[in-house]
Design a protein around this motif. Structure first.
Motif, PDB file in Angstrom:
ATOM      1  N   ARG A 182       0.796  -1.224   0.000  1.00  0.00           N
ATOM      2  CA  ARG A 182       0.000   0.000   0.000  1.00  0.00           C
ATOM      3  C   ARG A 182       0.831   1.277   0.000  1.00  0.00           C
ATOM      4  NH1 ARG A 182      -3.466   0.635   5.083  1.00  0.00           N
ATOM      5  NH2 ARG A 182      -2.353  -1.307   5.281  1.00  0.00           N
ATOM      6  N   VAL A 183       1.988   1.270   0.632  1.00  0.00           N
ATOM      7  CA  VAL A 183       2.748   2.505   0.806  1.00  0.00           C
ATOM      8  C   VAL A 183       3.965   2.625  -0.105  1.00  0.00           C
ATOM      9  CG1 VAL A 183       2.021   2.820   3.191  1.00  0.00           C
ATOM     10  CG2 VAL A 183       4.062   1.470   2.692  1.00  0.00           C
ATOM     11  N   CYS A 184       4.070   1.793  -1.137  1.00  0.00           N
ATOM     12  CA  CYS A 184       5.275   1.866  -1.961  1.00  0.00           C
ATOM     13  C   CYS A 184       5.144   2.934  -3.039  1.00  0.00           C
ATOM     14  CB  CYS A 184       5.590   0.515  -2.578  1.00  0.00           C
ATOM     15  SG  CYS A 184       4.631   0.152  -4.031  1.00  0.00           S
ATOM     16  N   LYS A 185       6.264   3.500  -3.431  1.00  0.00           N
ATOM     17  CA  LYS A 185       6.286   4.569  -4.425  1.00  0.00           C
ATOM     18  C   LYS A 185       5.748   4.121  -5.782  1.00  0.00           C
ATOM     19  CE  LYS A 185      10.103   7.039  -2.299  1.00  0.00           C
ATOM     20  NZ  LYS A 185      11.506   7.438  -2.438  1.00  0.00           N
ATOM     21  N   PRO A 186       6.153   2.960  -6.304  1.00  0.00           N
ATOM     22  CA  PRO A 186       5.603   2.545  -7.605  1.00  0.00           C
ATOM     23  C   PRO A 186       4.077   2.416  -7.589  1.00  0.00           C
ATOM     24  CG  PRO A 186       7.527   1.244  -7.089  1.00  0.00           C
ATOM     25  CD  PRO A 186       7.202   2.047  -5.858  1.00  0.00           C
ATOM     26  N   ARG A 187       3.519   1.983  -6.497  1.00  0.00           N
ATOM     27  CA  ARG A 187       2.063   1.846  -6.428  1.00  0.00           C
ATOM     28  C   ARG A 187       1.378   3.203  -6.515  1.00  0.00           C
ATOM     29  NH1 ARG A 187      -1.412  -1.818  -2.244  1.00  0.00           N
ATOM     30  NH2 ARG A 187      -3.430  -0.880  -2.617  1.00  0.00           N
ATOM     31  N   VAL A 188       1.954   4.198  -5.863  1.00  0.00           N
ATOM     32  CA  VAL A 188       1.393   5.543  -5.924  1.00  0.00           C
ATOM     33  C   VAL A 188       1.360   6.019  -7.382  1.00  0.00           C
ATOM     34  CG1 VAL A 188       1.784   7.950  -5.265  1.00  0.00           C
ATOM     35  CG2 VAL A 188       2.069   6.129  -3.575  1.00  0.00           C
ATOM     36  N   VAL A 189       2.434   5.758  -8.112  1.00  0.00           N
ATOM     37  CA  VAL A 189       2.492   6.171  -9.516  1.00  0.00           C
ATOM     38  C   VAL A 189       1.540   5.326 -10.367  1.00  0.00           C
ATOM     39  CG1 VAL A 189       3.991   6.395 -11.532  1.00  0.00           C
ATOM     40  CG2 VAL A 189       4.824   7.067  -9.269  1.00  0.00           C
ATOM     41  N   LEU A 190       1.465   4.023 -10.108  1.00  0.00           N
ATOM     42  CA  LEU A 190       0.540   3.170 -10.863  1.00  0.00           C
ATOM     43  C   LEU A 190      -0.904   3.614 -10.673  1.00  0.00           C
ATOM     44  CD1 LEU A 190       2.080  -0.363 -10.242  1.00  0.00           C
ATOM     45  CD2 LEU A 190       1.952   0.856 -12.425  1.00  0.00           C
ATOM     46  N   GLU A 191      -1.248   4.041  -9.481  1.00  0.00           N
ATOM     47  CA  GLU A 191      -2.614   4.490  -9.207  1.00  0.00           C
ATOM     48  C   GLU A 191      -2.979   5.705 -10.059  1.00  0.00           C
ATOM     49  OE1 GLU A 191      -2.678   5.011  -4.973  1.00  0.00           O
ATOM     50  OE2 GLU A 191      -3.001   2.873  -4.613  1.00  0.00           O
ATOM     51  N   MET A 192      -1.987   6.477 -10.443  1.00  0.00           N
ATOM     52  CA  MET A 192      -2.221   7.653 -11.266  1.00  0.00           C
ATOM     53  C   MET A 192      -2.836   7.245 -12.607  1.00  0.00           C
ATOM     54  SD  MET A 192       0.752  10.288 -12.466  1.00  0.00           S
ATOM     55  CE  MET A 192       1.808   8.943 -12.953  1.00  0.00           C
ATOM     56  N   PHE A 193      -2.462   6.098 -13.134  1.00  0.00           N
ATOM     57  CA  PHE A 193      -2.934   5.659 -14.443  1.00  0.00           C
ATOM     58  C   PHE A 193      -4.205   4.826 -14.382  1.00  0.00           C
ATOM     59  CE2 PHE A 193       1.598   6.434 -15.278  1.00  0.00           C
ATOM     60  CZ  PHE A 193       1.454   7.329 -16.317  1.00  0.00           C
ATOM     61  N   THR A 194      -4.781   4.640 -13.206  1.00  0.00           N
ATOM     62  CA  THR A 194      -5.975   3.804 -13.120  1.00  0.00           C
ATOM     63  C   THR A 194      -7.244   4.531 -13.527  1.00  0.00           C
ATOM     64  OG1 THR A 194      -6.287   4.310 -10.768  1.00  0.00           O
ATOM     65  CG2 THR A 194      -4.998   2.329 -11.324  1.00  0.00           C
ATOM     66  N   SER A 195      -7.196   5.834 -13.644  1.00  0.00           N
ATOM     67  CA  SER A 195      -8.352   6.599 -14.101  1.00  0.00           C
ATOM     68  C   SER A 195      -8.422   6.527 -15.618  1.00  0.00           C
ATOM     69  CB  SER A 195      -8.221   8.063 -13.670  1.00  0.00           C
ATOM     70  OG  SER A 195      -9.068   8.886 -14.443  1.00  0.00           O
ATOM     71  N   LYS A 196      -9.588   6.177 -16.136  1.00  0.00           N
ATOM     72  CA  LYS A 196      -9.715   6.131 -17.601  1.00  0.00           C
ATOM     73  C   LYS A 196      -9.461   7.501 -18.201  1.00  0.00           C
ATOM     74  CE  LYS A 196     -14.670   6.931 -18.086  1.00  0.00           C
ATOM     75  NZ  LYS A 196     -15.916   6.401 -18.589  1.00  0.00           N
ATOM     76  N   TRP A 197      -9.831   8.551 -17.465  1.00  0.00           N
ATOM     77  CA  TRP A 197      -9.662   9.889 -18.021  1.00  0.00           C
ATOM     78  C   TRP A 197      -8.199  10.281 -18.107  1.00  0.00           C
ATOM     79  CZ3 TRP A 197     -13.415  10.821 -20.879  1.00  0.00           C
ATOM     80  CH2 TRP A 197     -14.723  10.526 -20.515  1.00  0.00           C
ATOM     81  N   THR A 198      -7.361   9.798 -17.214  1.00  0.00           N
ATOM     82  CA  THR A 198      -5.925  10.104 -17.285  1.00  0.00           C
ATOM     83  C   THR A 198      -5.368   9.630 -18.615  1.00  0.00           C
ATOM     84  OG1 THR A 198      -5.580  10.051 -14.901  1.00  0.00           O
ATOM     85  CG2 THR A 198      -3.665   9.580 -16.274  1.00  0.00           C
ATOM     86  N   ALA A 199      -5.624   8.387 -18.956  1.00  0.00           N
ATOM     87  CA  ALA A 199      -5.104   7.827 -20.204  1.00  0.00           C
ATOM     88  C   ALA A 199      -5.687   8.553 -21.411  1.00  0.00           C
ATOM     89  CB  ALA A 199      -5.418   6.335 -20.273  1.00  0.00           C
ATOM     90  N   LEU A 200      -6.970   8.868 -21.375  1.00  0.00           N
ATOM     91  CA  LEU A 200      -7.600   9.513 -22.518  1.00  0.00           C
ATOM     92  C   LEU A 200      -7.145  10.961 -22.682  1.00  0.00           C
ATOM     93  CD1 LEU A 200     -11.166   7.964 -22.194  1.00  0.00           C
ATOM     94  CD2 LEU A 200      -9.388   7.388 -23.862  1.00  0.00           C
ATOM     95  N   VAL A 201      -6.988  11.686 -21.584  1.00  0.00           N
ATOM     96  CA  VAL A 201      -6.502  13.064 -21.671  1.00  0.00           C
ATOM     97  C   VAL A 201      -5.073  13.068 -22.206  1.00  0.00           C
ATOM     98  CG1 VAL A 201      -5.797  15.094 -20.321  1.00  0.00           C
ATOM     99  CG2 VAL A 201      -8.037  14.043 -19.932  1.00  0.00           C
ATOM    100  N   MET A 202      -4.243  12.189 -21.692  1.00  0.00           N
ATOM    101  CA  MET A 202      -2.866  12.129 -22.179  1.00  0.00           C
ATOM    102  C   MET A 202      -2.830  11.758 -23.655  1.00  0.00           C
ATOM    103  SD  MET A 202      -0.805  10.576 -18.924  1.00  0.00           S
ATOM    104  CE  MET A 202       0.788  10.667 -19.745  1.00  0.00           C
ATOM    105  N   GLY A 203      -3.690  10.832 -24.056  1.00  0.00           N
ATOM    106  CA  GLY A 203      -3.774  10.468 -25.466  1.00  0.00           C
ATOM    107  C   GLY A 203      -4.199  11.637 -26.340  1.00  0.00           C
ATOM    108  N   ALA A 204      -5.119  12.442 -25.835  1.00  0.00           N
ATOM    109  CA  ALA A 204      -5.590  13.610 -26.589  1.00  0.00           C
ATOM    110  C   ALA A 204      -4.502  14.670 -26.718  1.00  0.00           C
ATOM    111  CB  ALA A 204      -6.828  14.197 -25.917  1.00  0.00           C
ATOM    112  N   LEU A 205      -3.501  14.628 -25.857  1.00  0.00           N
ATOM    113  CA  LEU A 205      -2.413  15.602 -25.900  1.00  0.00           C
ATOM    114  C   LEU A 205      -1.196  15.106 -26.681  1.00  0.00           C
ATOM    115  CD1 LEU A 205      -2.607  16.922 -22.226  1.00  0.00           C
ATOM    116  CD2 LEU A 205      -3.250  18.153 -24.318  1.00  0.00           C
ATOM    117  N   LEU A 206      -1.281  13.909 -27.227  1.00  0.00           N
ATOM    118  CA  LEU A 206      -0.138  13.348 -27.955  1.00  0.00           C
ATOM    119  C   LEU A 206       0.299  14.205 -29.140  1.00  0.00           C
ATOM    120  CD1 LEU A 206      -0.844   9.509 -28.066  1.00  0.00           C
ATOM    121  CD2 LEU A 206       1.054  10.669 -26.946  1.00  0.00           C
ATOM    122  N   ASP A 207      -0.657  14.820 -29.828  1.00  0.00           N
ATOM    123  CA  ASP A 207      -0.327  15.587 -31.029  1.00  0.00           C
ATOM    124  C   ASP A 207       0.134  17.001 -30.728  1.00  0.00           C
ATOM    125  OD1 ASP A 207      -0.934  13.420 -32.654  1.00  0.00           O
ATOM    126  OD2 ASP A 207      -3.037  14.000 -32.838  1.00  0.00           O
TER     127      ASP A 207
END
Length: 137
Positions: free
Chosen positions: A19-44
Motif C-alpha cells: 500500500r505505501v510503496c512509491k511505484p504503487r502511488v504512480v501506478l494508481e495515477m494511471f488507473t483513471s480512464k480519463w488520465t489515459a484519454l486526456v494524455m492520449g488527446a495531448l499526444l499531437d
C-alpha cells in the motif's frame, strides 16, 4: 502477512502490491480512464481546455479540470496561460508525460485488438449470472 501468499518482495518488482510503496502511488495515477484519454488527446501537441472537452466524449467539465490538475501536479502536463483577452490556456505533455505515452499506446493497442473478446466474455458472464440458481445435486 497472510501465509497463503508468499512475500514476493524477495523476488524483486513486487513492491507495487504494498500500500505505501512509491511505484504503487504512480501506478494508481494511471488507473483513471480519463488520465489515459486526456494524455492520449495531448499526444499531437498542446490543446486548449475546450478542444480537450470536445475531443473527449463523455467527460464533464469538472472531471476534465480535476484530471488536468492532477496531471499537472504529477508533472505529466504543463499549463500555459497566455495574456490575451480572453485569457488563453494551453495544456501540453511534459517530457515525463511523453515518456509514459508508449505504455498508454500499448494498452490502447491491446484494448483495440481484444475488445471483441472482452465484450463476448462479458456477455457470456452476464447471461450466466442472470440464470436462476440451480440446486446442487
Amino acid at each position: 502477512m497472510d501465509t497463503n501468499f508468499p512475500d514476493l518482495r524477495q523476488f524483486g518488482g513486487a513492491e507495487a502490491f504494498l500500500r505505501v510503496c512509491k511505484p504503487r502511488v504512480v501506478l494508481e495515477m494511471f488507473t483513471s480512464k480519463w488520465t489515459a484519454l486526456v494524455m492520449g488527446a495531448l499526444l499531437d501537441g498542446p490543446r486548449r481546455f475546450s478542444e480537450l472537452r470536445r475531443a473527449l466524449d463523455g467527460i464533464t467539465q469538472k472531471m476534465l479540470s480535476q484530471t488536468l490538475r492532477t496531471l499537472e501536479r504529477d508533472g505529466l502536463v504543463t499549463r500555459t496561460v497566455f495574456p490575451t483577452v480572453p485569457p488563453r490556456v494551453d495544456y501540453e505533455l511534459t517530457a515525463l508525460g511523453r515518456s509514459a505515452t508508449g505504455i498508454l499506446e500499448a494498452i490502447g493497442a491491446w484494448a483495440g485488438e481484444h475488445a471483441d473478446a472482452v465484450i463476448a466474455a462479458r456477455t457470456t458472464y452476464d447471461a450466466r449470472a442472470a440464470e436462476p440458481p440451480r440446486p446442487v445435486t
